[in-house]
Design a protein around this motif. Sequence first.
Motif, PDB file in Angstrom:
ATOM      1  N   ILE A  32      37.772 -56.856  60.499  1.00  0.00           N
ATOM      2  CA  ILE A  32      37.765 -58.246  60.029  1.00  0.00           C
ATOM      3  C   ILE A  32      39.028 -58.543  59.226  1.00  0.00           C
ATOM      4  N   GLU A  33      39.395 -57.633  58.334  1.00  0.00           N
ATOM      5  CA  GLU A  33      40.583 -57.850  57.512  1.00  0.00           C
ATOM      6  C   GLU A  33      41.849 -57.839  58.367  1.00  0.00           C
ATOM      7  N   CYS A  34      41.910 -56.950  59.352  1.00  0.00           N
ATOM      8  CA  CYS A  34      43.067 -56.915  60.246  1.00  0.00           C
ATOM      9  C   CYS A  34      43.140 -58.193  61.074  1.00  0.00           C
ATOM     10  N   ASN A  35      42.002 -58.667  61.534  1.00  0.00           N
ATOM     11  CA  ASN A  35      41.964 -59.902  62.321  1.00  0.00           C
ATOM     12  C   ASN A  35      42.487 -61.081  61.502  1.00  0.00           C
ATOM     13  N   GLU A  36      42.110 -61.142  60.231  1.00  0.00           N
ATOM     14  CA  GLU A  36      42.594 -62.218  59.366  1.00  0.00           C
ATOM     15  C   GLU A  36      44.107 -62.129  59.176  1.00  0.00           C
ATOM     16  N   ILE A  39      45.863 -63.412  62.316  1.00  0.00           N
ATOM     17  CA  ILE A  39      45.806 -64.872  62.406  1.00  0.00           C
ATOM     18  C   ILE A  39      46.743 -65.512  61.389  1.00  0.00           C
ATOM     19  N   ASP A  40      46.780 -64.953  60.175  1.00  0.00           N
ATOM     20  CA  ASP A  40      47.656 -65.507  59.138  1.00  0.00           C
ATOM     21  C   ASP A  40      49.123 -65.479  59.567  1.00  0.00           C
TER      22      ASP A  40
END
Length: 263
Positions: A32-36, A39-40
């Motif tokens: 989840i943190e990597c996905n964010e 996207i950022d």
Amino acid sequence: ASFASEDLAEDAETEDRPAVQVGDPYAEKLLIECNEALIDEGLVLSARDLGAAGLGGASSELVAKGGHGARIDLDRVHQREPNMSPLEILLAESQERMCYEVAPEDVDRVRDLAARFDLGCSVVGEVTEGNYVCTFPADGAGDERGNGERETVVDVPAEFLADGAPTNDLDSVDPVQPDRDLPDVALAEAFEAVVSDPTTASKEWVYRQYDHEVGLRTAVDPGDDAAVMAMYETETGRNAGEGEVADDAEAEVGDDADGEGIG
């Protein structure tokens, strides 16, 4: 879905392991943190999570939305178990996995972010103009870069996999309305007769004659439906009290009769 209806035998843990989704909450948090982070930084052109139907479902839907095809080398896909077949790799529903479409010049940055979060990352194919094609080394030939003799295991339009499944269109027949023997009465009269019947009418005139909160035993208040009262078991009561008095009286009388305890 079909696995949920099966009877499990003693060897189910080994034999049915491919059908069981083993979750990893820690890996999920990292993903989840990597996905964010991806996207950022604007690195994701499109994405799908590898849930139902695994990589095959996610990747075909991903490219079909844009009217494209894809070429995927299944031996590049991270595998949970060794020696998985092409079909197992394509449809495996192991958890905490995502399928991303990224620009070729952003691949190295995506790898860097995956490494920062201690996640595996590999380029498994490319978006193409044409069919959705998956290949696998033929009889163990080929290398991790997709070179060597390969076998094509899937070659179909992506739209067919995403939205082209045939439907079972059944003929419909309007149901026959049964004959009903309804009373010939006016609606207003029927309504008044129903709501004025004692079994239907309000019972407020009964339960408003007393305070239903006295005793603190009303569990469900009256009005909507039947009231419910809580019944508490107790060791005290009229019968128990009388029994205790009788026992004491007999003991005292007995002592007095023997001449003991007379003041």
